[in-house]
Write a protein that holds these residues in place. Structure first.
Motif, short mmCIF file in Angstrom:
data_model
loop_
_atom_site.label_atom_id
_atom_site.label_comp_id
_atom_site.label_asym_id
_atom_site.label_seq_id
_atom_site.Cartn_x
_atom_site.Cartn_y
_atom_site.Cartn_z
N LEU A 1 0.82 -1.20 0.00
CA LEU A 1 0.00 0.00 0.00
C LEU A 1 0.86 1.26 0.00
O LEU A 1 1.80 1.37 0.78
N SER A 2 0.52 2.19 -0.86
CA SER A 2 1.15 3.50 -0.85
C SER A 2 0.78 4.20 0.45
O SER A 2 -0.21 3.85 1.10
N GLY A 3 1.57 5.20 0.82
CA GLY A 3 1.26 5.96 2.02
C GLY A 3 -0.13 6.57 1.93
O GLY A 3 -0.50 7.15 0.91
N GLN A 4 -0.90 6.40 2.99
CA GLN A 4 -2.26 6.94 3.04
C GLN A 4 -2.32 8.10 4.01
O GLN A 4 -1.79 8.04 5.12
N LEU A 5 -2.98 9.14 3.59
CA LEU A 5 -3.17 10.34 4.40
C LEU A 5 -4.55 10.33 5.02
O LEU A 5 -5.45 9.61 4.56
N GLY A 6 -4.75 11.16 6.00
CA GLY A 6 -6.05 11.28 6.65
C GLY A 6 -6.94 12.25 5.91
O GLY A 6 -7.24 13.34 6.40
N ILE A 7 -7.36 11.85 4.73
CA ILE A 7 -8.25 12.69 3.92
C ILE A 7 -9.44 11.85 3.48
O ILE A 7 -9.28 10.71 3.03
N ALA A 8 -10.63 12.40 3.66
CA ALA A 8 -11.86 11.69 3.31
C ALA A 8 -12.13 11.80 1.81
O ALA A 8 -11.54 12.63 1.10
N ARG A 9 -13.02 10.98 1.31
CA ARG A 9 -13.41 10.98 -0.11
C ARG A 9 -13.81 12.37 -0.58
O ARG A 9 -13.50 12.78 -1.68
N THR B 1 -12.27 16.33 2.93
CA THR B 1 -12.12 16.88 4.28
C THR B 1 -10.96 16.20 5.00
O THR B 1 -10.68 15.01 4.80
N ILE B 2 -10.31 17.00 5.86
CA ILE B 2 -9.14 16.52 6.60
C ILE B 2 -9.36 16.84 8.07
O ILE B 2 -9.54 18.01 8.43
N PRO B 3 -9.38 15.82 8.94
CA PRO B 3 -9.51 16.09 10.37
C PRO B 3 -8.36 17.00 10.85
O PRO B 3 -7.25 16.90 10.35
N PRO B 4 -8.63 17.86 11.83
CA PRO B 4 -7.60 18.80 12.28
C PRO B 4 -6.55 18.18 13.19
O PRO B 4 -5.51 18.80 13.43
N ASP B 5 -6.80 16.98 13.70
CA ASP B 5 -5.90 16.37 14.69
C ASP B 5 -5.29 15.07 14.18
O ASP B 5 -5.81 14.45 13.25
N CYS B 6 -4.20 14.67 14.80
CA CYS B 6 -3.49 13.46 14.38
C CYS B 6 -4.36 12.21 14.55
O CYS B 6 -4.38 11.35 13.68
N ALA B 7 -5.06 12.09 15.66
CA ALA B 7 -5.89 10.90 15.88
C ALA B 7 -6.93 10.76 14.79
O ALA B 7 -7.15 9.67 14.26
N GLY B 8 -7.58 11.86 14.44
CA GLY B 8 -8.59 11.82 13.38
C GLY B 8 -7.99 11.46 12.04
O GLY B 8 -8.55 10.67 11.28
N GLN B 9 -6.82 12.04 11.74
CA GLN B 9 -6.15 11.72 10.48
C GLN B 9 -5.67 10.28 10.46
O GLN B 9 -5.80 9.59 9.44
N ALA B 10 -5.15 9.79 11.57
CA ALA B 10 -4.68 8.40 11.62
C ALA B 10 -5.84 7.43 11.45
O ALA B 10 -5.73 6.45 10.70
N ALA B 11 -6.96 7.70 12.11
CA ALA B 11 -8.12 6.83 11.98
C ALA B 11 -8.61 6.79 10.54
O ALA B 11 -8.94 5.73 10.01
N LEU B 12 -8.62 7.94 9.89
CA LEU B 12 -9.06 8.00 8.50
C LEU B 12 -8.05 7.33 7.57
O LEU B 12 -8.44 6.62 6.63
N ALA B 13 -6.77 7.51 7.82
CA ALA B 13 -5.75 6.84 7.01
C ALA B 13 -5.88 5.32 7.13
O ALA B 13 -5.81 4.61 6.12
N PHE B 14 -6.10 4.81 8.34
CA PHE B 14 -6.29 3.37 8.51
C PHE B 14 -7.60 2.91 7.86
O PHE B 14 -7.67 1.81 7.31
#
Length: 129
Positions: free
Chosen positions: A32-40, A43-56
């Motif tokens: 898998l290529s690197g995934q960022l915390g960005i929704a379809r 939108t991008i969550p403002p915090d690391c936890a939100g971005q990490a959850a979305l990346a996963f």
């Protein structure tokens, strides 16, 4: 099944991960290529936890295309933009994985293509042939 490798002759991991994973030679892999915390919708969550959850979640969606799941991940490389993000990233990761833990590396980097991103996660998954 993949075999975690954790020799008693080395210092134990600092968090729930395996120092190494043995993968049978007849396995099927997904890189898998690197995934960022960005929704379809962009939108991008403002915090690391939100971005990490979305990346996963993005990783999970990609693996589903190959009939795999997060449980098939054997290697994670994660990148955060500062030490202040280490704990929140690891809390998200630790909720998603159980033994045998994948091999994992977490690095601090100076940044990503857009300044609002604070975490990027790449992975390798494997299943028996």
């Amino acid at each position: 099944m993949h075999k975690p490798l954790s020799p008693s002759s080395i210092h134990p991991p600092f968090a729930p991960y395996s120092p190494g994973i043995e993968v049978a030679s007849r396995s099927r892999f997904v890189f898998l290529s690197g995934q960022l915390g960005i929704a379809r919708d962009g939108t991008i969550p403002p915090d690391c936890a939100g971005q990490a959850a979305l990346a996963f979640a993005n990783i999970e969606a990609i693996l589903a295309e190959a009939a795999m799941s997060l449980g098939d991940i054997v290697r994670i490389n994660a990148f955060v933009t500062g030490r202040e993000h280490l704990q929140s990233y690891m809390q998200v990761r630790n909720k998603l994985f159980a033994e045998p833990y994948p091999a994992s590396t977490l690095m601090i980097v100076s940044g990503f293509a857009r300044p609002e991103f604070v975490v990027e996660i790449e992975a390798i998954a494997a299943t028996p042939g």
